[in-house]
Scaffold this motif. Structure first.
Motif, PDB file in Angstrom:
ATOM      1  N   ILE A 157      46.423  27.040  27.112  1.00  0.00           N
ATOM      2  CA  ILE A 157      45.224  27.453  26.389  1.00  0.00           C
ATOM      3  C   ILE A 157      44.044  27.373  27.342  1.00  0.00           C
ATOM      4  O   ILE A 157      43.569  26.284  27.673  1.00  0.00           O
ATOM      5  N   ILE A 223      52.569  22.091  25.929  1.00  0.00           N
ATOM      6  CA  ILE A 223      51.219  22.615  25.696  1.00  0.00           C
ATOM      7  C   ILE A 223      50.303  22.079  26.786  1.00  0.00           C
ATOM      8  O   ILE A 223      50.359  20.903  27.135  1.00  0.00           O
ATOM      9  N   GLY A 225      46.127  22.113  27.912  1.00  0.00           N
ATOM     10  CA  GLY A 225      44.785  22.530  27.544  1.00  0.00           C
ATOM     11  C   GLY A 225      43.859  21.371  27.252  1.00  0.00           C
ATOM     12  O   GLY A 225      44.272  20.217  27.151  1.00  0.00           O
ATOM     13  N   TRP A 229      40.121  21.955  21.915  1.00  0.00           N
ATOM     14  CA  TRP A 229      40.535  23.300  21.524  1.00  0.00           C
ATOM     15  C   TRP A 229      42.016  23.352  21.172  1.00  0.00           C
ATOM     16  O   TRP A 229      42.429  24.125  20.317  1.00  0.00           O
ATOM     17  N   VAL A 230      42.812  22.521  21.804  1.00  0.00           N
ATOM     18  CA  VAL A 230      44.224  22.420  21.421  1.00  0.00           C
ATOM     19  C   VAL A 230      44.322  21.872  20.000  1.00  0.00           C
ATOM     20  O   VAL A 230      45.085  22.367  19.171  1.00  0.00           O
ATOM     21  N   GLN A 231      43.537  20.847  19.701  1.00  0.00           N
ATOM     22  CA  GLN A 231      43.549  20.260  18.364  1.00  0.00           C
ATOM     23  C   GLN A 231      43.164  21.296  17.313  1.00  0.00           C
ATOM     24  O   GLN A 231      43.825  21.426  16.268  1.00  0.00           O
ATOM     25  N   LEU A 233      43.362  24.567  17.446  1.00  0.00           N
ATOM     26  CA  LEU A 233      44.416  25.573  17.305  1.00  0.00           C
ATOM     27  C   LEU A 233      45.589  25.037  16.487  1.00  0.00           C
ATOM     28  O   LEU A 233      46.066  25.699  15.555  1.00  0.00           O
ATOM     29  N   LEU A 234      46.064  23.845  16.824  1.00  0.00           N
ATOM     30  CA  LEU A 234      47.229  23.299  16.128  1.00  0.00           C
ATOM     31  C   LEU A 234      46.922  23.027  14.656  1.00  0.00           C
ATOM     32  O   LEU A 234      47.774  23.262  13.785  1.00  0.00           O
ATOM     33  N   TYR A 256      52.573  17.254  26.140  1.00  0.00           N
ATOM     34  CA  TYR A 256      51.219  17.796  26.085  1.00  0.00           C
ATOM     35  C   TYR A 256      50.479  17.352  27.344  1.00  0.00           C
ATOM     36  O   TYR A 256      50.294  16.161  27.589  1.00  0.00           O
ATOM     37  N   HIS A 258      47.019  17.247  29.234  1.00  0.00           N
ATOM     38  CA  HIS A 258      45.601  17.345  28.899  1.00  0.00           C
ATOM     39  C   HIS A 258      44.753  17.002  30.113  1.00  0.00           C
ATOM     40  O   HIS A 258      45.184  16.307  31.031  1.00  0.00           O
TER      41      HIS A 258
END
Length: 516
Positions: A157, A223, A225, A229-231, A233-234, A256, A258
């Motif tokens: 992402i 994942i 990112g 923004w990952v949070q 989206l999910l 993940y 990060h």
């Protein structure tokens, strides 16, 4: 984005029986490796305009290139580097601070600058980023994931791959994540999500909608990112499809990766989002290069990449080397890797294979183990609070908010604080993003108590100069709306600043006032 190539490479790495020494990070003498990196950089750049001006050839023939380099070449921040050298790269000139023509620039404003910075990106730098990714992948294999895991998709992402093209001078500009994603080799396309079509979308809202729509078609194992923004989206995917957690749709998600901000404030949110155990992996990839990554995933520290195209120096983050605004002084005391101490805040200087030289990137770090080059990121030189001598680092503030959240049983992923004048004294004004019921006065009391414990200077100043503390609690979404509507930056690698000053503070105060 932290690891530009992942799936197929890690599968191959898992089957390697005898991994070469040069691919294993820190199976070397770090100090010797750094001296070798400096020599390679100076040799490569000695015939550039920068190299000739600062007499790299003489440095190379001196008895001690490390000391001679430190004596002859000044320290640069972005403005100084741009105004004296990089502007020529942007005008299409060749051989300025690195051989050849710079064809790509990463746009970076960090979290404290209003206008974008143009950071040069070379093929060599991209290759080093890929190399660092491979090293981290080798570390992952120790966890013995099932073989079919390595054929799962990797959701990255990041920014748009539809880069800005300057026709007059012939260069491309965009987010580093977009530059890297746009150069993904053909063999990696089957693993890479969201795919090139969605990655080209510049509008973050539209890109988010498309990823939510395509999510059921993907089998995601990794994942990559920025947490915020990952949070988002999910959570949107979970809501859209009526799921209990993201593993209902991606059962093979195991890692993940990060970067960009301290992860602790987001941990609770991700624990609720995930239905199975997920390996959290931290990496330190800036626009200027791949700086460090986490090797031991049970130990929340990273190791510097000491032999990967970057030469490091470290400036103690104190009043001797930085002014009250966090700007570096003209002749700071810069230390070598062999000279640093543990548990001291340092600002990082980089010299890289993209033509950055003794360049202040604006981050501060702390060594937890100098022998193994183990570091943690503690903040930004421009994002500390020191209006009366309290010397609050971003790390101090993050830990205080985390401790408060634990005691009150709430989740705080976004926050910011400002130092303001109050009557004849000074005050700190806290803004917390919280979507749960919270006693804001108790929250402020707990933050204050924690900061007194974490920082002796703060404890002293609270008795003398910082007479008041103020707090506002806002829905978390308001922080992102401000970045989108007022700043024009959101999604991808954008981060909300933990400390607000100057014009951005004025804009934030005006924005908050409209919400009342």
């Amino acid at each position: 984005m932290s690891i530009p190539v992942f799936g197929a490479i890690v599968k191959a790495a898992a089957e390697i029986k005898n991994i070469p020494v040069e691919i294993r990070q820190n199976h070397i003498d770090p100090v010797r490796a750094q001296r070798r990196e400096l020599r390679k950089l100076l040799t490569k750049a000695q015939f550039t305009e920068f190299g000739k001006y600062y007499q790299f050839d003489e440095i190379l023939h001196s008895g001690n290139i490390v000391d001679e380099f430190r004596k002859r070449v000044p320290v640069f921040d972005y403005n100084k580097m741009h105004d004296e050298w990089w502007y020529l790269n942007l005008e299409g000139k060749r051989n300025i601070a690195w051989p050849g023509k710079i064809k790509y620039f990463a746009l970076s404003s960090g979290t404290s600058e209003a206008s974008s910075k143009y950071i040069p990106i070379t093929r060599g730098l991209n290759n080093r980023i890929t190399r660092a990714g491979i090293r981290q992948l080798v570390s992952v294999t120790r966890y013995n994931f099932p073989v079919d895991f390595y054929s799962r998709g990797i959701l990255m992402i990041g920014g748009s791959t539809d880069l800005q093209y300057n026709e007059q001078y012939g260069y491309y500009a965009g987010d580093l994540s977009g530059i890297s994603a746009g150069k993904i080799p053909a063999w990696f396309e089957r693993f890479y999500k969201p795919g090139q079509k969605i990655s080209k979308i510049k509008d973050w809202g539209e890109k988010m909608d498309m990823m939510v729509r395509e999510a059921p078609k993907w089998d995601i194992g990794v994942i990559v990112g920025v947490p915020a923004w990952v949070q988002i989206l999910l959570e949107r995917i979970i809501k859209e499809y009526g799921l209990n957690n993201i593993h209902d749709i991606w059962p093979n998600l195991m890692i993940y990766v990060h970067s960009g901000v301290a992860f602790a404030p987001y941990k609770k949110s991700f624990d609720r989002i995930f239905g199975k155990e997920v390996l959290f992996v931290e990496s330190y990839l800036a626009s200027e290069g791949y700086i460090a990554y986490q090797v031991d995933f049970k130990k929340r520290v990273m190791q510097l990449l000491v032999d990967n195209g970057i030469y490091f120096e470290f400036v103690p983050f104190n009043n001797e080397n930085f002014d009250e605004d966090g700007s570096i002084v003209e002749n700071p005391k810069a230390l070598l890797l062999s000279e640093v101490q543990e548990n001291v805040d340092y600002a990082i200087l980089l010299s890289t294979c993209a033509g950055t030289w003794r360049y202040l990137i604006g981050d501060t770090i702390k060594f937890l183990n100098t022998k193994n080059c183990e570091i943690v990121i503690t903040g930004r030189t421009k994002q500390f609070l020191n209006i009366t001598g309290e010397h609050l680092s971003q790390d101090n503030m993050t830990k205080a908010v985390e401790m408060m959240s634990e005691k009150l049983g709430v989740n705080i992923t976004e926050f910011t604080v400002a130092g303001v004048q109050h009557e004849k004294m000074y005050a700190h004004h806290w803004y917390l993003g919280c979507d749960e019921p919270i006693d804001k006065h108790e929250a402020l009391k707990l933050i204050d108590e924690s900061l007194r414990q974490l920082n002796d200077d703060y404890a002293v100043e609270r008795q003398q100069a910082i007479a008041e503390l103020f707090i506002d609690v806002l829905p978390t979404q308001r922080f992102y709306e401000f970045m989108e509507k007022k700043i024009g930056k959101w999604g991808g690698a954008t981060k909300f600043p933990r400390v607000l000053k100057g014009k951005r503070l004025e804009m934030w105060e005006e924005y908050v006032e409209t919400l009342k």
